[in-house]
Design a protein around this motif. Structure first.
Motif, PDB file in Angstrom:
ATOM      1  N   MET A  91       0.850  -1.177   0.000  1.00 14.44           N
ATOM      2  CA  MET A  91       0.000   0.000   0.000  1.00 14.44           C
ATOM      3  C   MET A  91       0.893   1.238   0.000  1.00 14.44           C
ATOM      4  O   MET A  91       1.884   1.296   0.715  1.00 14.44           O
ATOM      5  CB  MET A  91      -0.902  -0.012   1.230  1.00 14.44           C
ATOM      6  N   GLU A  92       0.493   2.218  -0.777  1.00 11.69           N
ATOM      7  CA  GLU A  92       1.215   3.485  -0.848  1.00 11.69           C
ATOM      8  C   GLU A  92       0.296   4.601  -0.366  1.00 11.69           C
ATOM      9  O   GLU A  92      -0.866   4.677  -0.768  1.00 11.69           O
ATOM     10  CB  GLU A  92       1.648   3.767  -2.291  1.00 11.69           C
ATOM     11  N   ILE A  93       0.815   5.465   0.493  1.00 16.60           N
ATOM     12  CA  ILE A  93       0.108   6.656   0.936  1.00 16.60           C
ATOM     13  C   ILE A  93       0.780   7.835   0.248  1.00 16.60           C
ATOM     14  O   ILE A  93       1.996   7.984   0.307  1.00 16.60           O
ATOM     15  CB  ILE A  93       0.181   6.837   2.464  1.00 16.60           C
ATOM     16  N   ARG A  94      -0.021   8.671  -0.415  1.00 12.88           N
ATOM     17  CA  ARG A  94       0.552   9.796  -1.159  1.00 12.88           C
ATOM     18  C   ARG A  94      -0.475  10.916  -1.268  1.00 12.88           C
ATOM     19  O   ARG A  94      -1.674  10.694  -1.087  1.00 12.88           O
ATOM     20  CB  ARG A  94       0.981   9.336  -2.551  1.00 12.88           C
ATOM     21  N   PRO A  95       0.003  12.139  -1.588  1.00 12.93           N
ATOM     22  CA  PRO A  95      -0.955  13.222  -1.841  1.00 12.93           C
ATOM     23  C   PRO A  95      -1.842  12.867  -3.030  1.00 12.93           C
ATOM     24  O   PRO A  95      -1.387  12.272  -4.011  1.00 12.93           O
ATOM     25  CB  PRO A  95      -0.060  14.422  -2.149  1.00 12.93           C
ATOM     26  N   ALA A  96      -3.082  13.239  -2.944  1.00 13.10           N
ATOM     27  CA  ALA A  96      -4.031  12.965  -4.025  1.00 13.10           C
ATOM     28  C   ALA A  96      -3.734  13.850  -5.230  1.00 13.10           C
ATOM     29  O   ALA A  96      -3.153  14.930  -5.104  1.00 13.10           O
ATOM     30  CB  ALA A  96      -5.451  13.217  -3.539  1.00 13.10           C
ATOM     31  N   THR A  97      -4.148  13.373  -6.393  1.00 12.78           N
ATOM     32  CA  THR A  97      -4.081  14.134  -7.632  1.00 12.78           C
ATOM     33  C   THR A  97      -5.483  14.196  -8.234  1.00 12.78           C
ATOM     34  O   THR A  97      -6.387  13.468  -7.811  1.00 12.78           O
ATOM     35  CB  THR A  97      -3.129  13.484  -8.644  1.00 12.78           C
ATOM     36  N   SER A  98      -5.639  15.011  -9.248  1.00 11.29           N
ATOM     37  CA  SER A  98      -6.944  15.106  -9.923  1.00 11.29           C
ATOM     38  C   SER A  98      -7.389  13.755 -10.469  1.00 11.29           C
ATOM     39  O   SER A  98      -8.583  13.465 -10.507  1.00 11.29           O
ATOM     40  CB  SER A  98      -6.887  16.136 -11.047  1.00 11.29           C
ATOM     41  N   ALA A  99      -6.444  12.923 -10.869  1.00 11.72           N
ATOM     42  CA  ALA A  99      -6.784  11.603 -11.400  1.00 11.72           C
ATOM     43  C   ALA A  99      -7.429  10.704 -10.346  1.00 11.72           C
ATOM     44  O   ALA A  99      -8.143   9.757 -10.690  1.00 11.72           O
ATOM     45  CB  ALA A  99      -5.539  10.928 -11.969  1.00 11.72           C
ATOM     46  N   ASP A 100      -7.209  11.003  -9.073  1.00 11.55           N
ATOM     47  CA  ASP A 100      -7.773  10.201  -7.979  1.00 11.55           C
ATOM     48  C   ASP A 100      -9.212  10.582  -7.630  1.00 11.55           C
ATOM     49  O   ASP A 100      -9.897   9.848  -6.914  1.00 11.55           O
ATOM     50  CB  ASP A 100      -6.930  10.361  -6.709  1.00 11.55           C
ATOM     51  N   LEU A 101      -9.672  11.717  -8.110  1.00 12.45           N
ATOM     52  CA  LEU A 101     -10.957  12.243  -7.651  1.00 12.45           C
ATOM     53  C   LEU A 101     -12.152  11.348  -7.949  1.00 12.45           C
ATOM     54  O   LEU A 101     -13.040  11.229  -7.093  1.00 12.45           O
ATOM     55  CB  LEU A 101     -11.170  13.657  -8.178  1.00 12.45           C
ATOM     56  N   PRO A 102     -12.237  10.680  -9.098  1.00  9.24           N
ATOM     57  CA  PRO A 102     -13.380   9.772  -9.289  1.00  9.24           C
ATOM     58  C   PRO A 102     -13.415   8.648  -8.245  1.00  9.24           C
ATOM     59  O   PRO A 102     -14.493   8.301  -7.755  1.00  9.24           O
ATOM     60  CB  PRO A 102     -13.180   9.234 -10.706  1.00  9.24           C
ATOM     61  N   ALA A 103     -12.263   8.117  -7.881  1.00  6.39           N
ATOM     62  CA  ALA A 103     -12.220   7.052  -6.871  1.00  6.39           C
ATOM     63  C   ALA A 103     -12.587   7.605  -5.499  1.00  6.39           C
ATOM     64  O   ALA A 103     -13.321   6.960  -4.732  1.00  6.39           O
ATOM     65  CB  ALA A 103     -10.843   6.403  -6.842  1.00  6.39           C
ATOM     66  N   ILE A 104     -12.087   8.794  -5.165  1.00  4.61           N
ATOM     67  CA  ILE A 104     -12.435   9.437  -3.898  1.00  4.61           C
ATOM     68  C   ILE A 104     -13.944   9.663  -3.844  1.00  4.61           C
ATOM     69  O   ILE A 104     -14.602   9.339  -2.845  1.00  4.61           O
ATOM     70  CB  ILE A 104     -11.661  10.761  -3.732  1.00  4.61           C
ATOM     71  N   ALA A 105     -14.491  10.210  -4.920  1.00  2.00           N
ATOM     72  CA  ALA A 105     -15.937  10.474  -4.966  1.00  2.00           C
ATOM     73  C   ALA A 105     -16.734   9.183  -4.814  1.00  2.00           C
ATOM     74  O   ALA A 105     -17.753   9.164  -4.122  1.00  2.00           O
ATOM     75  CB  ALA A 105     -16.297  11.191  -6.265  1.00  2.00           C
ATOM     76  N   ALA A 106     -16.289   8.102  -5.427  1.00  2.00           N
ATOM     77  CA  ALA A 106     -17.014   6.830  -5.332  1.00  2.00           C
ATOM     78  C   ALA A 106     -17.040   6.308  -3.899  1.00  2.00           C
ATOM     79  O   ALA A 106     -18.079   5.821  -3.421  1.00  2.00           O
ATOM     80  CB  ALA A 106     -16.401   5.805  -6.272  1.00  2.00           C
ATOM     81  N   ILE A 107     -15.911   6.417  -3.190  1.00  2.75           N
ATOM     82  CA  ILE A 107     -15.850   5.962  -1.798  1.00  2.75           C
ATOM     83  C   ILE A 107     -16.788   6.813  -0.946  1.00  2.75           C
ATOM     84  O   ILE A 107     -17.564   6.301  -0.133  1.00  2.75           O
ATOM     85  CB  ILE A 107     -14.404   6.008  -1.271  1.00  2.75           C
ATOM     86  N   TYR A 108     -16.721   8.114  -1.140  1.00  5.80           N
ATOM     87  CA  TYR A 108     -17.569   9.026  -0.360  1.00  5.80           C
ATOM     88  C   TYR A 108     -19.046   8.830  -0.690  1.00  5.80           C
ATOM     89  O   TYR A 108     -19.891   8.764   0.206  1.00  5.80           O
ATOM     90  CB  TYR A 108     -17.147  10.470  -0.627  1.00  5.80           C
ATOM     91  N   ASP A 109     -19.350   8.732  -1.975  1.00  5.45           N
ATOM     92  CA  ASP A 109     -20.745   8.596  -2.396  1.00  5.45           C
ATOM     93  C   ASP A 109     -21.396   7.347  -1.804  1.00  5.45           C
ATOM     94  O   ASP A 109     -22.578   7.365  -1.456  1.00  5.45           O
ATOM     95  CB  ASP A 109     -20.846   8.570  -3.916  1.00  5.45           C
ATOM     96  N   ALA A 110     -20.632   6.271  -1.662  1.00  7.07           N
ATOM     97  CA  ALA A 110     -21.169   5.056  -1.044  1.00  7.07           C
ATOM     98  C   ALA A 110     -21.599   5.338   0.391  1.00  7.07           C
ATOM     99  O   ALA A 110     -22.636   4.844   0.855  1.00  7.07           O
ATOM    100  CB  ALA A 110     -20.145   3.930  -1.095  1.00  7.07           C
ATOM    101  N   GLU A 111     -20.818   6.157   1.093  1.00  7.19           N
ATOM    102  CA  GLU A 111     -21.166   6.503   2.472  1.00  7.19           C
ATOM    103  C   GLU A 111     -22.333   7.488   2.515  1.00  7.19           C
ATOM    104  O   GLU A 111     -23.198   7.406   3.388  1.00  7.19           O
ATOM    105  CB  GLU A 111     -19.946   7.080   3.196  1.00  7.19           C
ATOM    106  N   ALA A 126      -5.161   0.843  -7.271  1.00  8.28           N
ATOM    107  CA  ALA A 126      -6.495   1.386  -7.024  1.00  8.28           C
ATOM    108  C   ALA A 126      -6.515   2.189  -5.730  1.00  8.28           C
ATOM    109  O   ALA A 126      -5.900   1.789  -4.735  1.00  8.28           O
ATOM    110  CB  ALA A 126      -7.522   0.261  -6.935  1.00  8.28           C
ATOM    111  N   VAL A 127      -7.219   3.302  -5.726  1.00  5.53           N
ATOM    112  CA  VAL A 127      -7.414   4.084  -4.511  1.00  5.53           C
ATOM    113  C   VAL A 127      -8.418   3.346  -3.633  1.00  5.53           C
ATOM    114  O   VAL A 127      -9.536   3.059  -4.065  1.00  5.53           O
ATOM    115  CB  VAL A 127      -7.904   5.507  -4.836  1.00  5.53           C
ATOM    116  N   VAL A 128      -7.990   3.029  -2.404  1.00  6.64           N
ATOM    117  CA  VAL A 128      -8.834   2.261  -1.488  1.00  6.64           C
ATOM    118  C   VAL A 128      -9.243   3.076  -0.262  1.00  6.64           C
ATOM    119  O   VAL A 128      -9.962   2.581   0.605  1.00  6.64           O
ATOM    120  CB  VAL A 128      -8.154   0.952  -1.054  1.00  6.64           C
ATOM    121  N   GLY A 129      -8.770   4.314  -0.192  1.00  4.44           N
ATOM    122  CA  GLY A 129      -9.132   5.168   0.921  1.00  4.44           C
ATOM    123  C   GLY A 129      -8.504   6.533   0.767  1.00  4.44           C
ATOM    124  O   GLY A 129      -7.617   6.727  -0.066  1.00  4.44           O
TER     125      GLY A 129
END
Length: 162
Positions: free
Chosen positions: A1-21, A60-63
């Motif tokens: 697992m890699e922890i890193r600053p987010a980029t614009s390319a990560d936003l759809p995955a971030i939105a999907a995780i949030y939207d599920a909640e 894949a962005v998992v969190g």
């Protein structure tokens, strides 16, 4: 697992995780998914102490974890509200802790003074994560939110960073 600053390319995955909640959980009191523009503004916030980190596993962005303004008044400038959200598959694997470790270290390096987190109850894993990261509970707000036909309490946590 890699922890890193987010980029614009990560936003759809971030939105999907949030939207599920948003649609199925109580970790957020949002009731309508905000879309990627919301996340774009968080990602590109010019304010000191505003950050978005992602956890990536097998490409894949998992969190993700983020920090933002606690309140809009100038005197709160060194206080940041923090949040962590995980995909179901990433829960219970140390992902939240790894994200918080990176975020909290960055907030300290930024000269932020206090991190604040709000946890909707019940949420034993989130309470445990915040305690493990050194946060202290400072109280419960009863019936502060209403979602899915019921009233929800929140517990407020704080962590002195410097």
């Amino acid at each position: 697992m890699e922890i890193r600053p987010a980029t614009s390319a990560d936003l759809p995955a971030i939105a999907a995780i949030y939207d599920a909640e948003v649609l199925g959980g109580i970790a957020t009191f949002a009731t309508v998914p905000p879309g990627t523009d919301y996340w774009e503004s968080r990602l590109h916030s010019p304010a000191a102490g505003d950050h978005v980190f992602v956890a990536e596993s097998d490409g894949a962005v998992v969190g993700y974890a983020y920090s933002g303004s606690y309140r809009p008044r100038d005197a709160y400038a060194r206080t940041r509200e923090t949040s962590v959200y995980l995909a179901d598959a990433a829960r219970g694997r140390g992902t939240g802790r790894a994200l918080y470790d990176a975020l909290l270290a960055t907030l300290s390096a930024d000269g932020m003074r206090l991190a604040v987190a709000v946890v909707a109850l019940p949420n034993d894993p989130s309470v445990a994560l915040h305690r493990a990261c050194g946060f202290s509970s400072v109280g419960v707000l009863h019936d502060v939110g209403h979602k899915f036909g019921r009233w929800i309490d929140t517990e407020l946590f704080e962590l002195l960073l410097t």
